[in-house]
Design a protein around this motif. Structure first.
Motif, mmCIF file in Angstrom:
data_model
loop_
_atom_site.group_PDB
_atom_site.id
_atom_site.type_symbol
_atom_site.label_atom_id
_atom_site.label_comp_id
_atom_site.label_asym_id
_atom_site.label_seq_id
_atom_site.Cartn_x
_atom_site.Cartn_y
_atom_site.Cartn_z
ATOM 1 N N ASN A 82 0.961 -1.115 -0.119
ATOM 2 C CA ASN A 82 0.477 -0.358 0.109
ATOM 3 C C ASN A 82 0.623 1.385 0.061
ATOM 4 O OD1 ASN A 82 -2.142 2.288 0.308
ATOM 5 N ND2 ASN A 82 -2.104 0.961 2.768
ATOM 6 N N GLU A 83 0.742 2.407 -0.810
ATOM 7 C CA GLU A 83 1.704 2.977 -1.384
ATOM 8 C C GLU A 83 0.949 4.262 -1.406
ATOM 9 O OE1 GLU A 83 4.451 2.911 -5.125
ATOM 10 O OE2 GLU A 83 5.548 1.481 -3.968
ATOM 11 N N GLY A 84 -0.144 3.803 -0.670
ATOM 12 C CA GLY A 84 -1.064 5.855 -0.124
ATOM 13 C C GLY A 84 -1.023 6.189 1.128
ATOM 14 N N ASN A 85 -1.748 7.176 1.091
ATOM 15 C CA ASN A 85 -1.900 7.650 2.662
ATOM 16 C C ASN A 85 -3.466 7.144 3.545
ATOM 17 O OD1 ASN A 85 0.555 9.080 2.115
ATOM 18 N ND2 ASN A 85 -0.577 10.430 1.182
ATOM 19 N N GLU A 86 -4.005 6.050 3.053
ATOM 20 C CA GLU A 86 -4.750 5.742 3.275
ATOM 21 C C GLU A 86 -5.350 3.688 3.810
ATOM 22 O OE1 GLU A 86 -8.079 7.287 1.701
ATOM 23 O OE2 GLU A 86 -7.741 8.962 2.547
ATOM 24 N N LYS A 87 -5.691 3.356 4.491
ATOM 25 C CA LYS A 87 -5.853 1.732 4.534
ATOM 26 C C LYS A 87 -6.739 1.914 3.195
ATOM 27 C CE LYS A 87 -6.712 1.685 9.258
ATOM 28 N NZ LYS A 87 -5.983 0.304 9.383
ATOM 29 N N LYS A 88 -6.076 0.291 2.564
ATOM 30 C CA LYS A 88 -6.823 0.329 1.109
ATOM 31 C C LYS A 88 -6.259 -1.410 0.975
ATOM 32 C CE LYS A 88 -6.055 4.012 -0.999
ATOM 33 N NZ LYS A 88 -7.420 4.502 -1.634
ATOM 34 N N HIS A 89 -7.379 -2.489 0.600
ATOM 35 C CA HIS A 89 -7.432 -3.745 0.167
ATOM 36 C C HIS A 89 -7.575 -4.509 -1.230
ATOM 37 C CE1 HIS A 89 -10.295 -1.463 2.968
ATOM 38 N NE2 HIS A 89 -9.898 -2.342 3.785
ATOM 39 N N VAL A 90 -6.548 -5.568 -0.984
ATOM 40 C CA VAL A 90 -6.463 -6.726 -1.409
ATOM 41 C C VAL A 90 -7.064 -7.739 -2.026
ATOM 42 C CG1 VAL A 90 -3.988 -6.724 -0.766
ATOM 43 C CG2 VAL A 90 -4.499 -7.284 -3.495
ATOM 44 N N ALA A 91 -7.742 -8.555 -2.302
ATOM 45 C CA ALA A 91 -7.855 -9.644 -2.358
ATOM 46 C C ALA A 91 -7.548 -11.149 -2.970
ATOM 47 C CB ALA A 91 -10.085 -9.674 -2.673
ATOM 48 N N PHE A 92 -7.437 -12.326 -2.187
ATOM 49 C CA PHE A 92 -6.892 -13.537 -2.899
ATOM 50 C C PHE A 92 -7.777 -14.707 -3.536
ATOM 51 C CE2 PHE A 92 -3.884 -11.096 -0.714
ATOM 52 C CZ PHE A 92 -2.529 -10.731 -1.562
ATOM 53 N N ALA A 93 -8.019 -15.278 -3.715
ATOM 54 C CA ALA A 93 -9.327 -16.485 -4.716
ATOM 55 C C ALA A 93 -8.134 -17.720 -4.410
ATOM 56 C CB ALA A 93 -10.389 -16.327 -5.473
ATOM 57 N N ALA A 94 -8.923 -18.617 -3.527
ATOM 58 C CA ALA A 94 -8.784 -19.894 -3.589
ATOM 59 C C ALA A 94 -8.730 -20.803 -5.028
ATOM 60 C CB ALA A 94 -9.586 -20.257 -2.277
ATOM 61 N N PRO A 95 -8.065 -21.480 -5.279
ATOM 62 C CA PRO A 95 -8.421 -21.886 -6.637
ATOM 63 C C PRO A 95 -9.348 -23.471 -6.950
ATOM 64 C CG PRO A 95 -5.893 -23.088 -5.681
ATOM 65 C CD PRO A 95 -6.544 -21.759 -3.916
ATOM 66 N N TYR A 96 -9.604 -23.599 -5.754
ATOM 67 C CA TYR A 96 -10.402 -24.653 -5.934
ATOM 68 C C TYR A 96 -11.650 -24.344 -4.799
ATOM 69 C CZ TYR A 96 -6.734 -27.755 -3.378
ATOM 70 O OH TYR A 96 -5.978 -27.660 -2.545
ATOM 71 N N PRO A 97 -12.965 -25.093 -5.028
ATOM 72 C CA PRO A 97 -14.190 -25.150 -3.869
ATOM 73 C C PRO A 97 -12.980 -25.707 -2.178
ATOM 74 C CG PRO A 97 -14.915 -26.251 -5.392
ATOM 75 C CD PRO A 97 -13.701 -26.072 -6.067
ATOM 76 N N GLY A 98 -13.073 -24.747 -1.597
ATOM 77 C CA GLY A 98 -12.778 -25.670 0.337
ATOM 78 C C GLY A 98 -12.458 -24.394 1.383
ATOM 79 N N LYS A 99 -11.595 -24.161 1.552
ATOM 80 C CA LYS A 99 -12.021 -22.949 2.849
ATOM 81 C C LYS A 99 -10.457 -22.627 2.388
ATOM 82 C CE LYS A 99 -15.949 -24.232 4.694
ATOM 83 N NZ LYS A 99 -17.322 -23.311 4.466
ATOM 84 N N ILE A 100 -10.470 -21.519 3.420
ATOM 85 C CA ILE A 100 -8.845 -20.789 3.621
ATOM 86 C C ILE A 100 -8.880 -20.875 4.841
ATOM 87 C CG2 ILE A 100 -7.959 -18.127 3.994
ATOM 88 C CD1 ILE A 100 -9.494 -17.946 0.985
ATOM 89 N N VAL A 101 -7.838 -21.301 5.388
ATOM 90 C CA VAL A 101 -7.443 -21.055 7.004
ATOM 91 C C VAL A 101 -6.334 -19.835 7.545
ATOM 92 C CG1 VAL A 101 -7.122 -22.070 8.669
ATOM 93 C CG2 VAL A 101 -8.278 -23.368 7.359
ATOM 94 N N PRO A 102 -6.948 -18.531 8.259
ATOM 95 C CA PRO A 102 -5.786 -18.053 8.316
ATOM 96 C C PRO A 102 -4.686 -18.777 10.114
ATOM 97 C CG PRO A 102 -8.053 -17.311 9.149
ATOM 98 C CD PRO A 102 -8.344 -18.738 8.683
ATOM 99 N N MET A 103 -3.896 -18.452 9.526
ATOM 100 C CA MET A 103 -3.389 -19.024 11.001
ATOM 101 C C MET A 103 -1.755 -17.901 11.384
ATOM 102 S SD MET A 103 -2.066 -22.942 9.472
ATOM 103 C CE MET A 103 -3.338 -24.093 9.217
ATOM 104 N N ASP A 104 -2.159 -17.766 12.911
ATOM 105 C CA ASP A 104 -1.341 -16.769 13.219
ATOM 106 C C ASP A 104 -0.154 -17.471 13.916
ATOM 107 O OD1 ASP A 104 -0.043 -14.336 14.861
ATOM 108 O OD2 ASP A 104 -1.892 -14.229 15.869
ATOM 109 N N LEU A 105 0.734 -17.804 13.170
ATOM 110 C CA LEU A 105 2.223 -18.111 13.513
ATOM 111 C C LEU A 105 2.792 -18.086 14.846
ATOM 112 C CD1 LEU A 105 3.952 -18.145 9.830
ATOM 113 C CD2 LEU A 105 1.734 -19.751 11.023
ATOM 114 N N SER A 106 1.907 -16.459 15.142
ATOM 115 C CA SER A 106 2.889 -16.553 16.847
ATOM 116 C C SER A 106 2.298 -17.314 17.788
ATOM 117 C CB SER A 106 2.854 -14.617 16.601
ATOM 118 O OG SER A 106 1.257 -14.497 17.324
ATOM 119 N N GLU A 107 0.990 -17.875 17.396
ATOM 120 C CA GLU A 107 0.457 -18.513 18.451
ATOM 121 C C GLU A 107 1.242 -20.152 18.219
ATOM 122 O OE1 GLU A 107 -3.749 -17.694 17.686
ATOM 123 O OE2 GLU A 107 -3.386 -15.677 19.309
ATOM 124 N N LEU A 108 1.387 -20.507 17.083
ATOM 125 C CA LEU A 108 1.997 -21.853 16.282
ATOM 126 C C LEU A 108 3.072 -22.228 16.748
ATOM 127 C CD1 LEU A 108 -0.951 -21.791 13.382
ATOM 128 C CD2 LEU A 108 -1.149 -23.183 15.968
#
Length: 262
Positions: A82-108
């Motif tokens: 993000n090279e702007g001065n405000e919050k910006k958003h970017v989205a990523f899609a899974a390549p096939y049907p299923g689930k996306i799992v967020p993992m906080d590595l600091s807790e793992l």
């Protein structure tokens, strides 16, 4: 290098995508081809390796990229800053049907081991490397082969898998046997090995593979209900074969109509 502290939101149910919120000068890394959309003032750049050590000189970058090539992944990854001065958003899609799992590595404990194609995106600073299995049987017969991915750092990472994903907590010494293709990820303390299916009739007529993964605690394990290889196999087996009837599906029927001049 400390990981960037990103925020996110998951959208959808079975065909999910993750929307990452970037503060000014924050960066997220992702596999090439996973981008769905991004807002203005976000700079996209292709880098060698995972982008976690871009100050290490050309040889460091080349070594990082080489490790990804060994694991069957591409030489390059993509960073979004993000090279702007405000919050910006970017989205990523899974390549096939299923689930996306967020993992906080600091807790793992700072590391997880996962399928080589499970990684989707992560905060900049997360290192995406390879994990060589210590046991030769795992390498020859494991569903994911001798090499798996490892994600290291203290920030957020996103992995994806097919169908429904279940997280299992294994107590010390507790054993879980899993189809080799259904294993998604595990924490670093889980002992992973391959076990031969006992009984000739079982592997000849049971419809399952010859081997399954034996996971021994302590640690956390993520399992998927629909590996992509199983989905692809069913789709391929259902495809019309050469020389089939004209009404074996709309695509095949359309091709026959073209050749018949209809």
């Amino acid at each position: 290098m400390n990981n960037h502290d990103i925020d996110y939101k998951l959208h959808g149910d079975d065909m999910q995508f993750v929307e990452v919120e970037l503060d000014p000068q924050e960066t997220v890394i992702a596999e090439a081809g996973s981008l769905m959309m991004m807002e203005d003032h976000i700079r996209m750049e292709t880098v060698f390796g995972d982008g976690s050590n871009q100050s290490g000189g050309f040889m460091g970058k080349l070594f990082s990229a080489g490790k990804r090539m060994i694991s069957g992944e591409g030489l390059f990854m993509t960073t979004f800053t993000n090279e702007g001065n405000e919050k910006k958003h970017v989205a990523f899609a899974a390549p096939y049907p299923g689930k996306i799992v967020p993992m906080d590595l600091s807790e793992l404990d700072g590391k997880i081991v996962c399928q080589k194609d499970a990684f989707l995106a992560a905060a900049k600073g997360v290192s995406v490397g390879i994990e060589f299995q210590r046991k030769i049987g795992t390498g020859f017969f494991g569903g994911e082969g001798f090499i798996m991915q490892k994600l290291e750092g203290d920030g957020l990472a996103f992995i994806h898998a097919g169908g429904t994903i279940q997280k299992r907590e294994l107590a010390p010494g507790e054993v879980l046997r899993v189809d080799t293709g259904c294993l998604v990820a595990m924490t670093k303390d889980v002992d992973y090995d391959i076990e031969f299916v006992k009984g000739v009739k079982t592997f000849l007529f049971g419809g399952e593979g010859l081997f399954f993964a034996t996971l021994r605690g302590p640690g956390s394990v993520w399992v998927q209900s629909l590996p992509f290889s199983r989905l692809a196999s069913r789709v391929f087996s259902a495809m019309p074969q050469v020389g089939g009837a004209k009404d074996e599906g709309s695509i095949a029927k359309g091709l026959f109509n073209i050749f018949d001049g209809d």
